[in-house]
Scaffold this motif. Structure first.
Motif, PDB file in Angstrom:
ATOM      1  N   GLY A  21      37.029  46.879  48.259  1.00  0.00           N
ATOM      2  CA  GLY A  21      37.529  48.242  49.624  1.00  0.00           C
ATOM      3  C   GLY A  21      38.771  49.246  49.210  1.00  0.00           C
ATOM      4  O   GLY A  21      39.992  48.740  49.524  1.00  0.00           O
ATOM      5  N   MET A  22      38.890  50.010  48.486  1.00  0.00           N
ATOM      6  CA  MET A  22      40.060  50.610  48.410  1.00  0.00           C
ATOM      7  C   MET A  22      40.172  52.098  49.643  1.00  0.00           C
ATOM      8  O   MET A  22      39.109  53.196  49.291  1.00  0.00           O
ATOM      9  CB  MET A  22      39.913  51.750  46.854  1.00  0.00           C
ATOM     10  CG  MET A  22      39.230  50.333  46.007  1.00  0.00           C
ATOM     11  SD  MET A  22      38.724  51.042  43.998  1.00  0.00           S
ATOM     12  CE  MET A  22      36.806  51.454  44.891  1.00  0.00           C
ATOM     13  N   ALA A  45      38.236  50.747  55.031  1.00  0.00           N
ATOM     14  CA  ALA A  45      38.888  50.604  56.691  1.00  0.00           C
ATOM     15  C   ALA A  45      40.315  50.782  56.172  1.00  0.00           C
ATOM     16  O   ALA A  45      40.554  50.948  57.470  1.00  0.00           O
ATOM     17  CB  ALA A  45      38.431  49.496  57.562  1.00  0.00           C
ATOM     18  N   GLY A  46      40.749  50.791  55.026  1.00  0.00           N
ATOM     19  CA  GLY A  46      42.330  50.115  55.467  1.00  0.00           C
ATOM     20  C   GLY A  46      43.053  52.395  55.681  1.00  0.00           C
ATOM     21  O   GLY A  46      44.157  52.458  56.183  1.00  0.00           O
ATOM     22  N   GLY A  69      29.185  45.851  53.288  1.00  0.00           N
ATOM     23  CA  GLY A  69      30.416  45.810  54.102  1.00  0.00           C
ATOM     24  C   GLY A  69      31.486  46.065  54.437  1.00  0.00           C
ATOM     25  O   GLY A  69      31.729  47.514  54.154  1.00  0.00           O
ATOM     26  N   VAL A  70      32.108  45.689  54.826  1.00  0.00           N
ATOM     27  CA  VAL A  70      33.310  46.295  55.328  1.00  0.00           C
ATOM     28  C   VAL A  70      35.092  45.809  55.020  1.00  0.00           C
ATOM     29  O   VAL A  70      34.701  44.435  55.467  1.00  0.00           O
ATOM     30  CB  VAL A  70      33.765  46.454  57.004  1.00  0.00           C
ATOM     31  CG1 VAL A  70      35.079  47.594  57.056  1.00  0.00           C
ATOM     32  CG2 VAL A  70      32.661  48.009  57.295  1.00  0.00           C
ATOM     33  N   VAL A  94      32.894  41.279  56.161  1.00  0.00           N
ATOM     34  CA  VAL A  94      33.429  42.356  56.272  1.00  0.00           C
ATOM     35  C   VAL A  94      34.140  41.073  55.039  1.00  0.00           C
ATOM     36  O   VAL A  94      34.621  39.766  54.792  1.00  0.00           O
ATOM     37  CB  VAL A  94      34.148  41.413  57.513  1.00  0.00           C
ATOM     38  CG1 VAL A  94      35.445  41.497  57.182  1.00  0.00           C
ATOM     39  CG2 VAL A  94      33.099  42.175  59.012  1.00  0.00           C
ATOM     40  N   PHE A  95      34.788  42.150  53.960  1.00  0.00           N
ATOM     41  CA  PHE A  95      36.282  41.120  53.673  1.00  0.00           C
ATOM     42  C   PHE A  95      37.978  41.630  54.438  1.00  0.00           C
ATOM     43  O   PHE A  95      37.606  42.287  54.956  1.00  0.00           O
ATOM     44  CB  PHE A  95      36.180  41.856  52.136  1.00  0.00           C
ATOM     45  CG  PHE A  95      34.536  41.226  51.099  1.00  0.00           C
ATOM     46  CD1 PHE A  95      35.583  41.326  50.360  1.00  0.00           C
ATOM     47  CD2 PHE A  95      33.900  41.138  51.805  1.00  0.00           C
ATOM     48  CE1 PHE A  95      34.202  41.116  49.246  1.00  0.00           C
ATOM     49  CE2 PHE A  95      32.481  40.949  50.826  1.00  0.00           C
ATOM     50  CZ  PHE A  95      33.191  40.264  49.376  1.00  0.00           C
ATOM     51  N   THR A  96      38.189  40.414  54.091  1.00  0.00           N
ATOM     52  CA  THR A  96      39.366  40.535  54.996  1.00  0.00           C
ATOM     53  C   THR A  96      41.130  40.492  54.060  1.00  0.00           C
ATOM     54  O   THR A  96      40.790  39.720  52.699  1.00  0.00           O
ATOM     55  CB  THR A  96      40.253  39.801  55.958  1.00  0.00           C
ATOM     56  OG1 THR A  96      39.373  38.261  55.623  1.00  0.00           O
ATOM     57  CG2 THR A  96      38.786  40.054  57.276  1.00  0.00           C
TER      58      THR A  96
END
Length: 314
Positions: A21-22, A45-46, A69-70, A94-96
């Motif tokens: 997630g870049m 989402a960052g 995912g997000v 979800v990846f945190t």
């Protein structure tokens, strides 16, 4: 024999490759393309306002019927709104990252969400497991973007995290080939998270200038910097030189934050200003020579993985 099974089962995917997630690179087009090709796509989402995230989730749902995912940095200022949207849109993975996993892991799991936490050390891998995460991404300091202060390489990090936890483990940092996947499997990984190579994909939301720059990056043209704030690996350009000069003369944290500003990453990666922008990419960019469709990248890596495995008889 193909060993990678735990990750496929956890995410219900065919190929144990997760697209990272870049920020400014991983919108719905990239996430859906990777998922449609058999991997797991992530919306980053960052760099998104809450309603922008909602739009990307909606478009991703329309573009794929496969799992996606997000990725959410836990230090995001409007994280409550992002989490609300994720639940309203029924996102199941979800990846945190960049924060305490105990803060949101239990909340998300109570809602039926599979939670994966990104770490750069054994300490935080253990914390994520204790918090109830379903899997861990261990990211070595070769990776692009924000990075660990410990500067632990992937080669060192994966086996020590593997020894410390029992959860499924994704390796990240410097992985852009099937050969690298085999190496990480030998170190104890159950799959791979890939960033830089997908940043240079056709479906990446990065500016064409940045994609072309990645494909022409040579060895030694990235560096870990901004260690007084949050360490980040950048391509060397005019902005990077300004940061280096400021750090060498002992600039204060406030001065560095002012130099970084609020739009440097957007200016570089999304708007294509290759001199004044912040260009986040991993060391493995030196081995990326062309811009390809995400499906082609995924298939090339998986085919090479199987060929190398067979040649090694493992």
């Amino acid at each position: 024999m193909i060993k990678y099974k735990r990750i496929q089962k956890l995410f219900n995917i065919e190929i144990p490759i997760v697209q990272a997630g870049m920020v400014w690179c991983s919108g719905w087009r990239l996430a859906s393309a990777v998922s449609n090709a058999g991997g797991l796509g992530l919306i980053g989402a960052g760099s998104m306002y809450p309603e922008v995230l909602r739009e990307h989730i909606s478009k991703c749902k329309a573009a794929t019927d496969k799992p996606f995912g997000v990725n959410i940095p836990l230090l995001y200022p409007e994280i409550d709104l992002l989490m609300k949207i994720i639940l309203e849109e029924n996102v199941k993975i979800v990846f945190t990252s960049a924060g305490n996993p105990a803060t949101w892991t239990g909340f998300l799991k109570d809602k039926g969400v599979t939670v994966v936490h990104v770490v750069s050390s054994v300490k935080f891998a253990r914390k994520a497991e204790q918090a109830g995460a379903d899997a861990i991404v261990a990211e070595g300091f070769e990776a692009g973007g924000h990075n660990g202060r410990e500067e632990t390489t992937t080669l060192v990090l994966i086996p020590i995290v593997r020894d410390a936890i029992s959860l499924p483990l994704l390796a990240a940092g410097g992985i852009a080939s099937g050969r690298a996947m085999v190496a990480c499997e030998a170190l104890g990984a159950d799959g791979a998270q890939v960033g830089s190579r997908f940043a240079a994909s056709i479906e990446s939301s990065a500016h064409e200038n940045f994609k072309n720059k990645i494909a022409n990056t040579g060895e030694g043209e990235t560096a870990l910097t901004l260690k007084q704030l949050t360490p980040v690996r950048l391509l060397k350009n005019k902005f990077y030189q300004q940061v280096q000069e400021a750090e060498l003369r002992g600039a204060s944290k406030d001065e560095l934050e002012n130099l970084l500003g609020t739009r440097r990453a957007k200016r570089g990666m999304f708007e294509g200003n290759l001199e004044e922008g912040e260009l986040e990419i991993g060391q493995v960019a030196a081995g990326i020579k062309k811009i390809q469709p995400a499906e082609e990248i995924l298939n090339e890596m998986w085919k090479e993985y199987k060929v190398v495995k067979q040649s090694l008889c493992i």
